[in-house]
Design an enzyme around this catalytic site. Sequence first.
Site, PDB file in Angstrom:
ATOM      1  N   GLU A  12     -29.053 -54.119 -33.504  1.00 50.70           N
ATOM      2  CA  GLU A  12     -30.446 -53.941 -33.083  1.00 50.70           C
ATOM      3  C   GLU A  12     -30.465 -53.881 -31.558  1.00 50.70           C
ATOM      4  O   GLU A  12     -29.945 -54.773 -30.900  1.00 50.70           O
ATOM      5  CB  GLU A  12     -31.310 -55.115 -33.544  1.00 50.70           C
ATOM      6  CG  GLU A  12     -31.200 -55.449 -35.028  1.00 50.70           C
ATOM      7  CD  GLU A  12     -31.673 -56.869 -35.308  1.00 50.70           C
ATOM      8  OE1 GLU A  12     -32.703 -57.283 -34.741  1.00 50.70           O
ATOM      9  OE2 GLU A  12     -30.983 -57.566 -36.080  1.00 50.70           O
ATOM     10  N   ARG A  56     -34.218 -48.391 -38.654  1.00 46.70           N
ATOM     11  CA  ARG A  56     -35.564 -48.866 -38.363  1.00 46.70           C
ATOM     12  C   ARG A  56     -35.883 -48.639 -36.888  1.00 46.70           C
ATOM     13  O   ARG A  56     -35.101 -49.017 -36.013  1.00 46.70           O
ATOM     14  CB  ARG A  56     -35.672 -50.352 -38.714  1.00 46.70           C
ATOM     15  CG  ARG A  56     -37.077 -50.932 -38.566  1.00 46.70           C
ATOM     16  CD  ARG A  56     -37.114 -52.389 -38.997  1.00 46.70           C
ATOM     17  NE  ARG A  56     -38.361 -53.034 -38.582  1.00 46.70           N
ATOM     18  CZ  ARG A  56     -38.456 -54.279 -38.128  1.00 46.70           C
ATOM     19  NH1 ARG A  56     -37.373 -55.038 -38.045  1.00 46.70           N
ATOM     20  NH2 ARG A  56     -39.615 -54.779 -37.771  1.00 46.70           N
ATOM     21  N   TYR A  58     -39.046 -49.170 -34.096  1.00 49.15           N
ATOM     22  CA  TYR A  58     -40.302 -49.918 -34.014  1.00 49.15           C
ATOM     23  C   TYR A  58     -40.539 -50.431 -32.601  1.00 49.15           C
ATOM     24  O   TYR A  58     -39.660 -50.400 -31.733  1.00 49.15           O
ATOM     25  CB  TYR A  58     -40.307 -51.095 -34.992  1.00 49.15           C
ATOM     26  CG  TYR A  58     -39.134 -52.045 -34.881  1.00 49.15           C
ATOM     27  CD1 TYR A  58     -39.279 -53.319 -34.348  1.00 49.15           C
ATOM     28  CD2 TYR A  58     -37.871 -51.679 -35.341  1.00 49.15           C
ATOM     29  CE1 TYR A  58     -38.208 -54.196 -34.270  1.00 49.15           C
ATOM     30  CE2 TYR A  58     -36.790 -52.546 -35.262  1.00 49.15           C
ATOM     31  CZ  TYR A  58     -36.971 -53.804 -34.719  1.00 49.15           C
ATOM     32  OH  TYR A  58     -35.904 -54.666 -34.631  1.00 49.15           O
ATOM     33  N   ASP A  60     -41.272 -53.613 -30.455  1.00 48.77           N
ATOM     34  CA  ASP A  60     -41.093 -55.051 -30.564  1.00 48.77           C
ATOM     35  C   ASP A  60     -42.018 -55.779 -29.585  1.00 48.77           C
ATOM     36  O   ASP A  60     -42.686 -55.173 -28.753  1.00 48.77           O
ATOM     37  CB  ASP A  60     -39.632 -55.412 -30.292  1.00 48.77           C
ATOM     38  CG  ASP A  60     -39.237 -56.765 -30.880  1.00 48.77           C
ATOM     39  OD1 ASP A  60     -40.015 -57.327 -31.663  1.00 48.77           O
ATOM     40  OD2 ASP A  60     -38.145 -57.251 -30.541  1.00 48.77           O
ATOM     41  N   GLU A  66     -37.514 -50.648 -29.993  1.00 43.21           N
ATOM     42  CA  GLU A  66     -36.297 -51.206 -30.588  1.00 43.21           C
ATOM     43  C   GLU A  66     -35.795 -50.280 -31.676  1.00 43.21           C
ATOM     44  O   GLU A  66     -36.562 -49.613 -32.366  1.00 43.21           O
ATOM     45  CB  GLU A  66     -36.552 -52.609 -31.158  1.00 43.21           C
ATOM     46  CG  GLU A  66     -35.299 -53.273 -31.710  1.00 43.21           C
ATOM     47  CD  GLU A  66     -35.392 -54.783 -31.794  1.00 43.21           C
ATOM     48  OE1 GLU A  66     -34.462 -55.390 -32.368  1.00 43.21           O
ATOM     49  OE2 GLU A  66     -36.376 -55.359 -31.291  1.00 43.21           O
ATOM     50  N   THR A  69     -29.972 -50.118 -36.428  1.00 41.70           N
ATOM     51  CA  THR A  69     -29.199 -49.126 -37.173  1.00 41.70           C
ATOM     52  C   THR A  69     -29.263 -49.384 -38.669  1.00 41.70           C
ATOM     53  O   THR A  69     -29.424 -50.520 -39.121  1.00 41.70           O
ATOM     54  CB  THR A  69     -27.722 -49.142 -36.771  1.00 41.70           C
ATOM     55  OG1 THR A  69     -27.129 -50.389 -37.180  1.00 41.70           O
ATOM     56  CG2 THR A  69     -27.543 -48.960 -35.275  1.00 41.70           C
ATOM     57  N   TRP A 422     -35.557 -53.273 -45.758  1.00 36.52           N
ATOM     58  CA  TRP A 422     -34.100 -53.223 -45.921  1.00 36.52           C
ATOM     59  C   TRP A 422     -33.669 -53.342 -47.381  1.00 36.52           C
ATOM     60  O   TRP A 422     -32.624 -52.794 -47.768  1.00 36.52           O
ATOM     61  CB  TRP A 422     -33.432 -54.335 -45.107  1.00 36.52           C
ATOM     62  CG  TRP A 422     -33.594 -54.171 -43.631  1.00 36.52           C
ATOM     63  CD1 TRP A 422     -34.339 -54.945 -42.782  1.00 36.52           C
ATOM     64  CD2 TRP A 422     -33.004 -53.155 -42.800  1.00 36.52           C
ATOM     65  NE1 TRP A 422     -34.257 -54.481 -41.494  1.00 36.52           N
ATOM     66  CE2 TRP A 422     -33.441 -53.388 -41.465  1.00 36.52           C
ATOM     67  CE3 TRP A 422     -32.151 -52.084 -43.052  1.00 36.52           C
ATOM     68  CZ2 TRP A 422     -33.047 -52.579 -40.405  1.00 36.52           C
ATOM     69  CZ3 TRP A 422     -31.766 -51.278 -41.980  1.00 36.52           C
ATOM     70  CH2 TRP A 422     -32.207 -51.524 -40.686  1.00 36.52           C
TER      71      TRP A 422
END
Length: 462
Positions: A12, A56, A58, A60, A66, A69, A422
């Site tokens: 991340e 993902r 998004y 943050d 952010e 993977t 997820w």
Amino acid sequence: MEAYPRRIMGVETEFGVTAYRDGRTVLTPEEVARYLFRPVVQQHRSSNIFTKNASRLYLDVGSHPEFATAECDSVSQLLAYDKSGEYLYNQLAEQAVAALSADRIDADVFLFKNNVDSMGNSYGTHENYLISRELVLKSFGKQLLPFLVTRQLICGAGMIKKGEFVISQRADQVWEGVSSATTRTRPIINTRDEPHGDSHRFRRMHVIVGDSNMSEPTFALKIGSTLLVIEMLEAGFPLPDVELDNPIIHIRPIASDPTGQTEMVLKDGGTTTALEIQQATLDAAKQWLEVRPDEGTPSEEMARIVDLWQRTLDAIASQDFSGVDQEIDWVIKRKLLTQFKDRLGVEWGHPKLKQIDLTYHDINRNRGLFYLLERKGLAKRWITDADIEAAAATPPQTTRAALRGRFLDTVQEAGADYNVDWVHLKVNRPEPQTVELLDPFVTADARVDDLIAYVQEHAGRD
């Protein structure tokens, strides 16, 4: 104990964001983020989405874009998906500049893949490794701590701090060894129990001490060396018997000492150095390679990682960095900054050097300083542009992400009302249907096939 030579991993990455015109900031990070995420919100009605490649993307806390993977099972694959985050955010930045221009705001949007802004605020890059539920994370983590505290020697990104060059950006932001905290007292290993899978079988080890890396070989070394140590611990393979009295107190002194000679106090009262811990761990990894199951990251690639690891430690020991000054982030950056420092005749705290330090992390491939070095052959590659472009367009085909990607393609083409995370794939209409994917290794599932067929059957219906 279940062992997983084929390891699920993910990274991340938070990015710094700003907009400049004529060298000055023209928008707040919140305002820039709104422009950056405008196409995402228009298409998905959310600033928190899963992308076409099953990762993902998004916004943050603190207006930091952010990218997390998709699940990966090899070092090179993970590197490609990490770089795909830069690729996707670059596209959004270009659209944001166009939107700003349409609003008569003349500004360039910058995204920085680093860990500290000009005000000293820190944002992270977090590594996730799947491990067996049978391992006790706190004791497992404590065995890892000597390696992780000293790992900055081989994979730090480097920065100018208070008039000196230090080898790690995150070292100054970490205050505990192993804990459940993430912000106020950031630990090296976060113990929050979110396996994103079958909690009876798996744990997710969340490492938050590492720097964001621009250099592909440095990223490969960071992930690959850690992966080798985890494999050895999980297999019960002999590792150096090093128990530090207080690991965390050494992390900042190591960052200030590129010789690796920082003295570290052992639990038994003896001492060792950061460089000695790294070399002893590497020696064990060399032996492990001789018996390691050739699964997940190929042993051939692990051998490349071990070679770079040894060359980096040799460079630190000799202080001759010519053998790794195109591969290791902090070495590349320090060489570049030193050249400018000497040319300008200034000290480390000079504003021009700080500007160069920051520009190194600009992810725009046509403008960023690191990518200029790469184009000039002064920064080596580990993978190819084709690998990154493929990763940006398609999910990994060797993990659960392949199923998420198929589902996303189907529901978006059908215009279906859906939710995804997820573990879960859910269609909300006409009747809610949910599939739970608890095994991140699975790439085929009849339940997903049925769910996709259900979506296609009801496509276009009210």
